[in-house]
Design a protein around this motif. Structure first.
Motif, PDB file in Angstrom:
ATOM      1  N   ALA A  62      -4.390  -6.254   2.424  1.00  0.00           N
ATOM      2  CA  ALA A  62      -2.945  -6.058   2.317  1.00  0.00           C
ATOM      3  C   ALA A  62      -2.662  -5.091   1.172  1.00  0.00           C
ATOM      4  CB  ALA A  62      -2.255  -7.396   2.066  1.00  0.00           C
ATOM      5  N   VAL A  63      -1.677  -4.230   1.370  1.00  0.00           N
ATOM      6  CA  VAL A  63      -1.265  -3.300   0.318  1.00  0.00           C
ATOM      7  C   VAL A  63      -0.282  -4.033  -0.584  1.00  0.00           C
ATOM      8  CG1 VAL A  63      -0.064  -1.124  -0.171  1.00  0.00           C
ATOM      9  CG2 VAL A  63      -1.614  -1.286   1.790  1.00  0.00           C
ATOM     10  N   LYS A  64      -0.602  -4.049  -1.880  1.00  0.00           N
ATOM     11  CA  LYS A  64       0.268  -4.724  -2.846  1.00  0.00           C
ATOM     12  C   LYS A  64       1.661  -4.125  -2.813  1.00  0.00           C
ATOM     13  CE  LYS A  64      -3.561  -5.905  -5.824  1.00  0.00           C
ATOM     14  NZ  LYS A  64      -4.287  -5.630  -7.036  1.00  0.00           N
ATOM     15  N   LYS A  65       2.651  -4.942  -2.977  1.00  0.00           N
ATOM     16  CA  LYS A  65       4.069  -4.562  -2.991  1.00  0.00           C
ATOM     17  C   LYS A  65       4.584  -4.108  -1.625  1.00  0.00           C
ATOM     18  CE  LYS A  65       4.071  -3.351  -7.876  1.00  0.00           C
ATOM     19  NZ  LYS A  65       4.374  -2.358  -8.882  1.00  0.00           N
ATOM     20  N   SER A  66       3.822  -4.395  -0.552  1.00  0.00           N
ATOM     21  CA  SER A  66       4.272  -4.074   0.798  1.00  0.00           C
ATOM     22  C   SER A  66       4.108  -5.300   1.678  1.00  0.00           C
ATOM     23  CB  SER A  66       3.458  -2.918   1.379  1.00  0.00           C
ATOM     24  OG  SER A  66       3.791  -2.729   2.737  1.00  0.00           O
ATOM     25  N   LYS A  67       5.122  -5.601   2.459  1.00  0.00           N
ATOM     26  CA  LYS A  67       5.043  -6.724   3.386  1.00  0.00           C
ATOM     27  C   LYS A  67       4.388  -6.311   4.708  1.00  0.00           C
ATOM     28  CE  LYS A  67       9.071  -9.104   1.583  1.00  0.00           C
ATOM     29  NZ  LYS A  67      10.418  -9.597   1.846  1.00  0.00           N
ATOM     30  N   LYS A  68       4.423  -5.014   5.034  1.00  0.00           N
ATOM     31  CA  LYS A  68       3.979  -4.541   6.336  1.00  0.00           C
ATOM     32  C   LYS A  68       2.596  -3.899   6.347  1.00  0.00           C
ATOM     33  CE  LYS A  68       8.597  -3.528   8.093  1.00  0.00           C
ATOM     34  NZ  LYS A  68       9.441  -2.492   8.693  1.00  0.00           N
ATOM     35  N   LEU A  69       2.243  -3.206   5.269  1.00  0.00           N
ATOM     36  CA  LEU A  69       1.067  -2.334   5.317  1.00  0.00           C
ATOM     37  C   LEU A  69      -0.260  -3.048   5.100  1.00  0.00           C
ATOM     38  CD1 LEU A  69       2.277   0.835   3.372  1.00  0.00           C
ATOM     39  CD2 LEU A  69       1.915   0.595   5.835  1.00  0.00           C
ATOM     40  N   ILE A  84      -7.009   4.510   6.346  1.00  0.00           N
ATOM     41  CA  ILE A  84      -5.793   4.587   7.153  1.00  0.00           C
ATOM     42  C   ILE A  84      -4.942   3.377   6.822  1.00  0.00           C
ATOM     43  CG2 ILE A  84      -4.826   4.465   9.492  1.00  0.00           C
ATOM     44  CD1 ILE A  84      -7.180   6.062  10.513  1.00  0.00           C
ATOM     45  N   LEU A  85      -3.658   3.625   6.594  1.00  0.00           N
ATOM     46  CA  LEU A  85      -2.699   2.539   6.401  1.00  0.00           C
ATOM     47  C   LEU A  85      -1.940   2.322   7.693  1.00  0.00           C
ATOM     48  CD1 LEU A  85      -3.411   3.354   3.478  1.00  0.00           C
ATOM     49  CD2 LEU A  85      -1.088   2.742   2.855  1.00  0.00           C
ATOM     50  N   SER A  86      -1.699   1.069   8.010  1.00  0.00           N
ATOM     51  CA  SER A  86      -0.980   0.737   9.235  1.00  0.00           C
ATOM     52  C   SER A  86      -0.022  -0.417   8.959  1.00  0.00           C
ATOM     53  CB  SER A  86      -1.990   0.350  10.334  1.00  0.00           C
ATOM     54  OG  SER A  86      -1.330   0.105  11.546  1.00  0.00           O
ATOM     55  N   GLY A  87       1.182  -0.306   9.477  1.00  0.00           N
ATOM     56  CA  GLY A  87       2.218  -1.315   9.249  1.00  0.00           C
ATOM     57  C   GLY A  87       2.134  -2.477  10.226  1.00  0.00           C
ATOM     58  N   ILE A  88       0.993  -3.132  10.293  1.00  0.00           N
ATOM     59  CA  ILE A  88       0.785  -4.193  11.292  1.00  0.00           C
ATOM     60  C   ILE A  88       0.514  -5.565  10.677  1.00  0.00           C
ATOM     61  CG2 ILE A  88      -0.001  -2.534  13.024  1.00  0.00           C
ATOM     62  CD1 ILE A  88      -2.873  -3.531  12.495  1.00  0.00           C
ATOM     63  N   HIS A  89       0.820  -5.738   9.380  1.00  0.00           N
ATOM     64  CA  HIS A  89       0.520  -7.016   8.731  1.00  0.00           C
ATOM     65  C   HIS A  89       1.286  -8.182   9.355  1.00  0.00           C
ATOM     66  CE1 HIS A  89      -0.397  -9.165   4.669  1.00  0.00           C
ATOM     67  NE2 HIS A  89      -1.011  -9.716   5.682  1.00  0.00           N
ATOM     68  N   GLU A  90       2.411  -7.913   9.955  1.00  0.00           N
ATOM     69  CA  GLU A  90       3.179  -8.957  10.648  1.00  0.00           C
ATOM     70  C   GLU A  90       2.375  -9.553  11.816  1.00  0.00           C
ATOM     71  OE1 GLU A  90       7.183  -9.196  13.451  1.00  0.00           O
ATOM     72  OE2 GLU A  90       6.960  -7.519  12.061  1.00  0.00           O
ATOM     73  N   TYR A  91       1.454  -8.785  12.364  1.00  0.00           N
ATOM     74  CA  TYR A  91       0.726  -9.192  13.565  1.00  0.00           C
ATOM     75  C   TYR A  91      -0.712  -9.624  13.298  1.00  0.00           C
ATOM     76  CZ  TYR A  91       4.689  -6.672  15.417  1.00  0.00           C
ATOM     77  OH  TYR A  91       5.965  -6.241  15.673  1.00  0.00           O
ATOM     78  N   TYR A  92      -1.298  -9.182  12.189  1.00  0.00           N
ATOM     79  CA  TYR A  92      -2.694  -9.478  11.891  1.00  0.00           C
ATOM     80  C   TYR A  92      -2.872  -9.791  10.414  1.00  0.00           C
ATOM     81  CZ  TYR A  92      -3.895  -7.321  16.376  1.00  0.00           C
ATOM     82  OH  TYR A  92      -3.987  -7.017  17.709  1.00  0.00           O
ATOM     83  N   GLU A  93      -3.811 -10.685  10.142  1.00  0.00           N
ATOM     84  CA  GLU A  93      -4.285 -10.905   8.781  1.00  0.00           C
ATOM     85  C   GLU A  93      -5.499 -10.005   8.586  1.00  0.00           C
ATOM     86  OE1 GLU A  93      -2.823 -12.541   6.300  1.00  0.00           O
ATOM     87  OE2 GLU A  93      -1.201 -12.882   7.745  1.00  0.00           O
ATOM     88  N   PRO A  94      -5.682  -9.459   7.394  1.00  0.00           N
ATOM     89  CA  PRO A  94      -6.759  -8.487   7.176  1.00  0.00           C
ATOM     90  C   PRO A  94      -8.143  -8.977   7.588  1.00  0.00           C
ATOM     91  CG  PRO A  94      -5.327  -8.586   5.260  1.00  0.00           C
ATOM     92  CD  PRO A  94      -4.871  -9.664   6.188  1.00  0.00           C
ATOM     93  N   GLU A  95      -8.450 -10.219   7.277  1.00  0.00           N
ATOM     94  CA  GLU A  95      -9.801 -10.726   7.562  1.00  0.00           C
ATOM     95  C   GLU A  95     -10.110 -10.807   9.060  1.00  0.00           C
ATOM     96  OE1 GLU A  95      -6.938 -14.050   6.591  1.00  0.00           O
ATOM     97  OE2 GLU A  95      -7.594 -12.265   5.518  1.00  0.00           O
ATOM     98  N   GLN A  96      -9.080 -10.843   9.902  1.00  0.00           N
ATOM     99  CA  GLN A  96      -9.281 -10.852  11.359  1.00  0.00           C
ATOM    100  C   GLN A  96      -9.863  -9.530  11.867  1.00  0.00           C
ATOM    101  OE1 GLN A  96      -4.952 -11.891  12.167  1.00  0.00           O
ATOM    102  NE2 GLN A  96      -5.956 -12.756  13.980  1.00  0.00           N
ATOM    103  N   LEU A  97      -9.674  -8.471  11.109  1.00  0.00           N
ATOM    104  CA  LEU A  97      -9.969  -7.127  11.611  1.00  0.00           C
ATOM    105  C   LEU A  97     -11.282  -6.542  11.101  1.00  0.00           C
ATOM    106  CD1 LEU A  97      -6.308  -5.892  11.305  1.00  0.00           C
ATOM    107  CD2 LEU A  97      -7.505  -6.624  13.380  1.00  0.00           C
TER     108      LEU A  97
END
Length: 151
Positions: A62-69, A84-97
């Motif tokens: 997760a990118v600090k200070k961002s809810k999406k990135l 690459i940054l992607s605004g998909i944090h609403e849909y995935y947790e980092p460890e899943q990917l």
């Protein structure tokens, strides 16, 4: 040809793990809304300028200070990590990917986001279901090597 010891073998049916079955989400496609296709055509020369590549997710956070990135560190087959940054944090947790094989456009110019250069774009599928947006990061066969070009 039959193996000689066929009668002696006891084969047990292979069962899918319960967790995998539970994680598989059934979609009622009658409730799915997709965007209409573009009416304008893109000529082949323009399309062929996009460099689509298989990329392996080495790390995702997760990118600090961002809810999406989410910040992806990727193996694109060049020997140099790609970010690459992607605004998909609403849909995935980092460890899943981590460890997944995805598809990226790799020849977009770097785009600064939250002070980090994003060097490309990961490809996702988006649709709406009962008024809510759904996003699925395109993940492909893990046997595809990093850097493989898509045609």
């Amino acid at each position: 040809m039959k193996p000689l010891d066929l009668d002696k073998r006891t084969e047990k049916p292979v069962e899918a793990p319960a967790a995998a079955a539970a994680a598989e989400e059934k979609i009622d496609f009658s409730k799915v809304e997709i965007e209409p296709l573009f009416a304008d055509f893109v000529d082949f020369e323009t399309f062929s300028k996009s460099d689509f590549r298989a990329v392996k997710v080495l790390n995702c956070e997760a990118v600090k200070k961002s809810k999406k990135l989410l910040k992806f560190t990727l193996d694109d087959g060049t020997g140099t990590d790609r970010v690459i940054l992607s605004g998909i944090h609403e849909y995935y947790e980092p460890e899943q990917l981590i460890g997944k094989t995805c598809i990226a456009i790799t020849n977009l110019p770097p785009r600064p986001m939250m002070g980090i250069d994003s060097c490309g774009m990961l490809i996702s599928a988006v649709h709406h279901e009962e008024g809510a947006e759904k996003l699925h990061l395109l993940m492909v066969d893990p046997n595809i090597p990093a850097g493989a070009k898509l045609y």
